[in-house]
Design a protein around this motif. Structure first.
Motif, PDB file in Angstrom:
ATOM      1  N   ALA A  88      -7.951  -2.486  -7.366  1.00 19.58           N
ATOM      2  CA  ALA A  88      -8.149  -3.830  -6.823  1.00 19.58           C
ATOM      3  C   ALA A  88      -9.633  -4.184  -6.798  1.00 19.58           C
ATOM      4  CB  ALA A  88      -7.551  -3.919  -5.422  1.00 19.58           C
ATOM      5  N   GLU A 148      -7.836  -7.887   2.993  1.00 23.02           N
ATOM      6  CA  GLU A 148      -6.610  -8.213   2.268  1.00 23.02           C
ATOM      7  C   GLU A 148      -5.519  -8.861   3.116  1.00 23.02           C
ATOM      8  OE1 GLU A 148      -5.769  -5.420  -1.275  1.00 23.02           O
ATOM      9  OE2 GLU A 148      -6.509  -4.074   0.291  1.00 23.02           O
ATOM     10  N   THR A 164      -8.224 -10.878  -6.061  1.00 21.44           N
ATOM     11  CA  THR A 164      -9.371 -11.779  -5.894  1.00 21.44           C
ATOM     12  C   THR A 164      -9.587 -12.574  -7.176  1.00 21.44           C
ATOM     13  OG1 THR A 164     -10.369 -10.126  -4.447  1.00 21.44           O
ATOM     14  CG2 THR A 164     -11.796 -11.889  -5.254  1.00 21.44           C
ATOM     15  N   ALA A 172      -9.815 -13.429   4.099  1.00 26.43           N
ATOM     16  CA  ALA A 172      -8.813 -12.597   3.421  1.00 26.43           C
ATOM     17  C   ALA A 172      -8.207 -13.342   2.252  1.00 26.43           C
ATOM     18  CB  ALA A 172      -7.706 -12.185   4.399  1.00 26.43           C
ATOM     19  N   THR A 173      -7.901 -12.588   1.209  1.00 24.14           N
ATOM     20  CA  THR A 173      -7.078 -13.125   0.141  1.00 24.14           C
ATOM     21  C   THR A 173      -5.633 -13.158   0.641  1.00 24.14           C
ATOM     22  OG1 THR A 173      -6.888 -10.889  -0.777  1.00 24.14           O
ATOM     23  CG2 THR A 173      -8.608 -12.307  -1.693  1.00 24.14           C
ATOM     24  N   PHE A 218     -11.643  -2.475   0.695  1.00 28.74           N
ATOM     25  CA  PHE A 218     -10.364  -2.035   0.151  1.00 28.74           C
ATOM     26  C   PHE A 218      -9.987  -0.666   0.715  1.00 28.74           C
ATOM     27  CE2 PHE A 218     -12.012  -4.842  -3.224  1.00 28.74           C
ATOM     28  CZ  PHE A 218     -10.926  -5.691  -3.377  1.00 28.74           C
TER      29      PHE A 218
END
Length: 588
Positions: free
Chosen positions: A312, A260, A284, A278-279, A303
């Motif tokens: 998430a 993340e 996502t 990574a976002t 996560f």
């Protein structure tokens, strides 16, 4: 935002490209009849199952299922994004890529300037790090070596106002820097968006800086801890993955781990775990999942182990299901509470993190655990609740897939029903299930559904969709959509798209459906042997459409007869109408 690349340009580009020559640069092809064959570059095999069809401008592997146009090949084999592949092919053909709403030359020049500005800023921030002890100490305190810092281009944005004027000198262009996201508008005029922050350049797949992530240095207060560039013509958060370019430099990985934060990616790389991206502060997205599946068949989502991490993960699973096919794998890795990937790897080491990623929870197990949490499946109501949550998710999976069938079987076992009843149960508000499509006979006795004959004929010869002879049937696409036959809506949509965009090649047709969810089905049809010789294709297509029109007439007659038969005490006119319907049905 940049305009979309017009489909007409993509179709024209594909018509110019010789897909055999293109793929032949990377794969040793051998001519065999009308096709060229080779051992597939996307999986290990000894017997060639990879075929390139120059007529269709299309490739397909019958072993692993890879297939598509010249654009798709570059995306898969060279790990390019869609726009990058289009730009490369256009450059080879001596063309400039246009955008809807703007001319090609203007857009191309504009984007080049933005790339140049961001590259200059990235080099400037990188150079500033050597002169700022506090920022350099911050990266060192996170355990980063100079080599890792250099590989990711880490830097520092000075605290002093006006530092971008120092960076660009005589080339300082306020409007361009605003457009690039380096300046922000304030009450007293533009100001530097990033000041006194550790800087992380965000790169596209070709290694060009398109944006920045920035972290407030320790001890600073009064501002957001993390700050990303605002969205620009080059940067869309929902379509971007931090570390994608660095990932493409790695060879030999069998999975990609999605985390993340950008510091997580850099810290993991420092400890030898380099297969991560990574976002960027967003959930996502399907676009991100599709980009990763072009690089790897296995995605691991990492996560936090708390409730927020579970939610998430559930959102990520929903985005992934629509593009998940057999042969791909998705797993979920949940870290101990109060640990993120950065703190975990610094405490436990890279090998421990990699080992934990290999023990991640498979997609099916996660979905049942997450959506079944707190449910007592001995209670029929709880079982029905689980089915109502999971059935719509499973139905997003491509039809005919083994994983889809296994998911239905597992869900059916848990709630105490048969898989068949679970599959056929209509969704809330849905009508009766569609009738099975009847088959049309081919001359050699092989039988295909009329819908398949029509769809594959259109894929092989897109010009058949043009308004002309088959319109004499007075059979509009809205009529096709009313058919209670599997694939009817897809056929209607295909006709509408072909008429609107008029692609010249079958590869051009496939590009119209990129990222649509129907792409895999079309790939299978386009890679299948041609149903008919070219000379007979038009007549067979028209014949299939005539039979579909009769099916629609029969469907409408049956529906009206059913409605009349359900009424009590028909009047004389209604009885006369019912008799007419019986005669009409017998004449079809």
């Amino acid at each position: 935002m940049p305009g979309r690349i017009p489909p007409a340009f993509i179709d024209g580009l594909l018509a110019r490209v010789d897909i055999v020559n293109l793929i032949g640069r990377y794969v040793p092809l051998q001519k065999r009849g009308r096709e060229h064959v080779a051992c597939c570059p996307f999986h290990d095999e000894k017997t060639p199952s990879f075929k390139v069809n120059a007529d269709k401008q299309f490739y397909h592997c019958f072993g692993c299922g890879a297939g598509g146009s010249a654009i798709q090949f570059l995306m898969e084999h060279q790990r390019m994004q869609f726009v990058e592949a289009v730009e490369m092919l256009a450059e080879q053909c001596g063309l400039e890529v246009p955008r809807e709403g703007g001319g090609a030359a203007r857009d191309t020049s504009r984007f080049k300037k933005l790339f140049s500005v961001l590259d200059t800023a990235a080099r400037f921030y990188r150079a500033q790090l050597a002169d700022h002890i506090e920022a350099a100490n911050y990266f060192e305190s996170r355990g980063l070596s100079p080599e890792t810092s250099a590989a990711f281009g880490l830097g520092y944005a000075p605290r002093a106002a006006g530092h971008l004027k120092k960076c660009f000198g005589a080339d300082y262009d306020e409007a361009l820097l605003l457009e690039a996201g380096l300046l922000s508008k304030g009450e007293h005029g533009p100001y530097e968006r990033f000041r006194d922050r550790a800087m992380f350049p965000i790169r596209d797949g070709r290694g060009r800086a398109i944006a920045f992530g920035a972290r407030l240095l320790p001890g600073r207060e009064g501002a957001a801890k993390y700050l990303n560039s605002s969205e620009t013509a080059l940067f869309r958060k929902r379509e971007t993955l931090y570390g994608l370019h660095e990932l493409k430099q790695v060879r030999g990985f069998d999975r990609v781990i999605v985390v993340e934060g950008y510091m997580d990616v850099v810290s993991l790389a420092q400890h030898g775990v380099r297969n991560t991206v990574a976002t960027l502060g967003t959930a996502t997205t399907r676009t991100q999942v599709q980009a990763l599946f072009r690089i790897t068949p296995h995605i691991v989502f990492c996560f936090d182990g708390d409730r927020a991490g579970g939610e998430a993960a559930a959102r990520a699973a929903e985005q992934a299901l629509a593009v998940f096919t057999d042969g791909r794998e998705i797993t979920f890795m949940f870290l101990p509470q109060d640990l993120d990937p950065d703190s975990f790897v610094r405490a436990e080491g890279g090998e421990a993190f990699a080992a934990a990623s290999r023990e991640a929870l498979p997609l099916a197990g996660f979905l049942f655990r997450h959506h079944g949490a707190g449910l007592d499946l001995a209670d029929p109501a709880a079982g029905a609740g689980l089915a109502s949550r999971l059935k719509p998710l499973i139905e997003q999976l491509p039809r005919g897939g083994v994983f889809r069938d296994l998911m239905f079987t597992q869900l059916a076992d848990k709630v105490g029903v048969t898989a068949e009843s679970l599959k056929s149960a209509p969704a809330s508000g849905a009508g009766r299930p569609p009738r099975p499509a009847r088959a049309a006979a081919r001359g050699d006795g092989t039988r295909y559904s009329k819908i398949r004959v029509a769809v594959q004929s259109l894929l092989e010869q897109p010009q058949l969709a043009e308004a002309g002879e088959w319109d004499e049937l007075v059979f509009a696409t809205d009529d096709i959509r009313r058919l209670d036959e599997r694939g009817a809506r897809l056929l209607a949509d295909l006709v509408d798209r072909l008429r609107k965009h008029q692609p010249a090649t079958t590869a051009g047709v496939l590009e119209l459906y990129r990222d649509s969810g129907e792409e895999q089905a079309f790939q299978r049809l386009m890679s299948a042997p041609m149903l008919l010789e070219e000379a007979a294709r038009k007549s067979e297509f028209l014949g299939a459409m005539r039979r579909l029109k009769k099916d629609l007439q029969a469907q409408d007659i049956e529906r009206e007869m059913t409605e009349l038969a359900a009424r009590d005490n028909l009047d004389q006119e209604e009885r006369r109408r019912l008799a007419q319907l019986f005669r009409a049905r017998s004449e079809l």
